[in-house]
Design a protein around this motif. Structure first.
Motif, PDB file in Angstrom:
ATOM      1  N   ALA A  62       0.860  -1.179   0.000  1.00 45.70           N
ATOM      2  CA  ALA A  62       0.000   0.000   0.000  1.00 45.70           C
ATOM      3  C   ALA A  62       0.902   1.236   0.000  1.00 45.70           C
ATOM      4  O   ALA A  62       1.794   1.368   0.843  1.00 45.70           O
ATOM      5  N   HIS A  63       0.676   2.125  -0.950  1.00 48.07           N
ATOM      6  CA  HIS A  63       1.493   3.324  -1.103  1.00 48.07           C
ATOM      7  C   HIS A  63       0.757   4.525  -0.523  1.00 48.07           C
ATOM      8  O   HIS A  63      -0.442   4.702  -0.774  1.00 48.07           O
ATOM      9  N   VAL A  64       1.480   5.338   0.230  1.00 50.46           N
ATOM     10  CA  VAL A  64       0.887   6.467   0.938  1.00 50.46           C
ATOM     11  C   VAL A  64       1.583   7.757   0.538  1.00 50.46           C
ATOM     12  O   VAL A  64       2.661   7.743  -0.072  1.00 50.46           O
ATOM     13  N   ALA A  70       0.049   7.048   6.585  1.00 49.50           N
ATOM     14  CA  ALA A  70       0.732   5.809   6.966  1.00 49.50           C
ATOM     15  C   ALA A  70       0.333   5.348   8.359  1.00 49.50           C
ATOM     16  O   ALA A  70       0.091   4.153   8.595  1.00 49.50           O
ATOM     17  N   LEU A 117       3.986  -1.037   3.649  1.00 48.09           N
ATOM     18  CA  LEU A 117       3.747   0.374   3.342  1.00 48.09           C
ATOM     19  C   LEU A 117       4.981   1.010   2.720  1.00 48.09           C
ATOM     20  O   LEU A 117       6.113   0.746   3.128  1.00 48.09           O
ATOM     21  N   ILE A 128      -1.424  10.070  -5.063  1.00 47.44           N
ATOM     22  CA  ILE A 128      -2.027   9.572  -3.822  1.00 47.44           C
ATOM     23  C   ILE A 128      -2.525  10.737  -2.965  1.00 47.44           C
ATOM     24  O   ILE A 128      -3.619  10.677  -2.390  1.00 47.44           O
ATOM     25  N   PRO A 134      -4.856   5.466  -0.053  1.00 46.59           N
ATOM     26  CA  PRO A 134      -3.657   4.709  -0.425  1.00 46.59           C
ATOM     27  C   PRO A 134      -3.881   3.924  -1.713  1.00 46.59           C
ATOM     28  O   PRO A 134      -5.005   3.515  -2.027  1.00 46.59           O
TER      29      PRO A 134
END
Length: 319
Positions: A62-64, A70, A117, A128, A134
């Motif tokens: 999952a990219h934040v 996060a 993450l 994002i 996310p």
């Protein structure tokens, strides 16, 4: 369906529109291109798996866009927080305990009580932040195949399965992120990648423990992965007839003049340059139609650990 290819400077609104509609889009990051979908929406996550043909037991990162985002998703211990502050945004992924109300769809975590993450730079981070949610974004390639480091490579592989490829040019790092997990003060290296283990050790103040197999805890841990159509032969000192050669440094393996084609990851033996070239050069040699790709030895220090990891997976028996 044939994917649109839009330059990153013009693609933001189109990408947001598609993501809000539950679609997936290929986006540039500093590591490799990612196949991005809303990590909170089951349909979008399912479309990622479908487009990649990805095994369902392989979790997604999952990219934040911020530490606030996060912290809503993962529970940070002091050492993980120290690593995040040192390396984010950048090519480090942290595996953390999942917050109870994280909102990440369980399909993205494959039922694990942890979450991987990462905070990307550039277009991905901006996207994002604009979206406010996310993004799950594994590498933009068919599962098990070579990761895409250019929009052209992504479109050639996935262009018939996704609506949009955002073209940000060649990716600067060229390897996926390094993945680590902190457990009881031990920092475990789950996947070597775009940040060398030695850099993480300097910040953490402890040696990294290496993963010793067992259950899949993070993306990129399948034994056979990053595979070209050709077989891959590692650590060669001589090239066989009909092989293509993936070279490294100024000195060639015996018989290199007989190779079907030669690509040198770095003429000067620069591991950062070699990492950036790895996937594109594997793809180029695979396109020659050679039955095998011979790979010259690459040192294990620094980014060489991650390069050798990807090559070992490319050479592993296909399941």
């Amino acid at each position: 369906m044939t994917a649109e290819i839009i330059p990153a400077g013009d693609a933001m609104e189109r990408a947001i529109s598609l993501l809000e509609a539950g679609e997936v889009v290929a986006i540039p990051t500093e590591t490799v291109y990612g196949l991005a979908g809303d990590a909170t929406t089951g349909v979008a996550v399912a479309k990622i798996y479908e487009a990649k043909g990805r095994p369902r037991f392989n979790p997604l990162i999952a990219h934040v866009a911020s530490m606030d985002m996060a912290r809503r998703i993962g529970r940070f211990d002091p050492l993980s927080l120290k690593l995040a502050e040192a390396f984010w945004p950048g090519p480090l992924t942290l595996v953390l305990p999942l917050q109870p109300a994280a909102g990440i769809h369980p399909l993205a975590t494959t039922g694990l009580d942890t979450i991987a993450l990462r905070m990307p730079r550039g277009f991905g981070g901006e996207l994002i932040a604009r979206l406010g949610r996310p993004l799950a974004a594994p590498s933009a390639n068919s599962s098990g195949r070579i990761s895409g480091t250019s929009a052209e490579a992504v479109a050639a592989d996935l262009g018939g399965r996704i609506p949009l490829v955002v073209d940000g040019g060649p990716t600067p790092v060229g390897l996926e992120s390094t993945i680590v997990k902190v457990e009881d003060g031990t920092v475990r290296l789950l996947r070597p990648g775009g940040i060398a283990a030695e850099e993480i050790e300097r910040v953490a103040g402890v040696r990294l423990a290496r993963n010793s197999g067992g259950a899949i805890q993070a993306p990129g841990m399948l034994a056979s992965h990053y595979a070209p159509g050709a077989s891959v032969r590692l650590g060669v000192d001589a090239v066989k007839a009909g092989e293509a050669l993936l070279a490294f440094g100024p000195h060639r393996a015996a018989g290199s003049e007989k190779a079907v084609a030669v690509k040198n990851l770095s003429e000067t033996g620069d591991l950062r340059e070699a990492a950036a070239n790895l996937f594109a050069f594997l793809q180029a040699l695979d396109r020659t139609g050679a039955a095998a790709i011979a790979v010259e030895p690459i040192p294990m220090q620094g980014l060489g650990e991650a390069i050798n990891d990807r090559l070992a997976r490319a050479a592993a028996p296909r399941g």
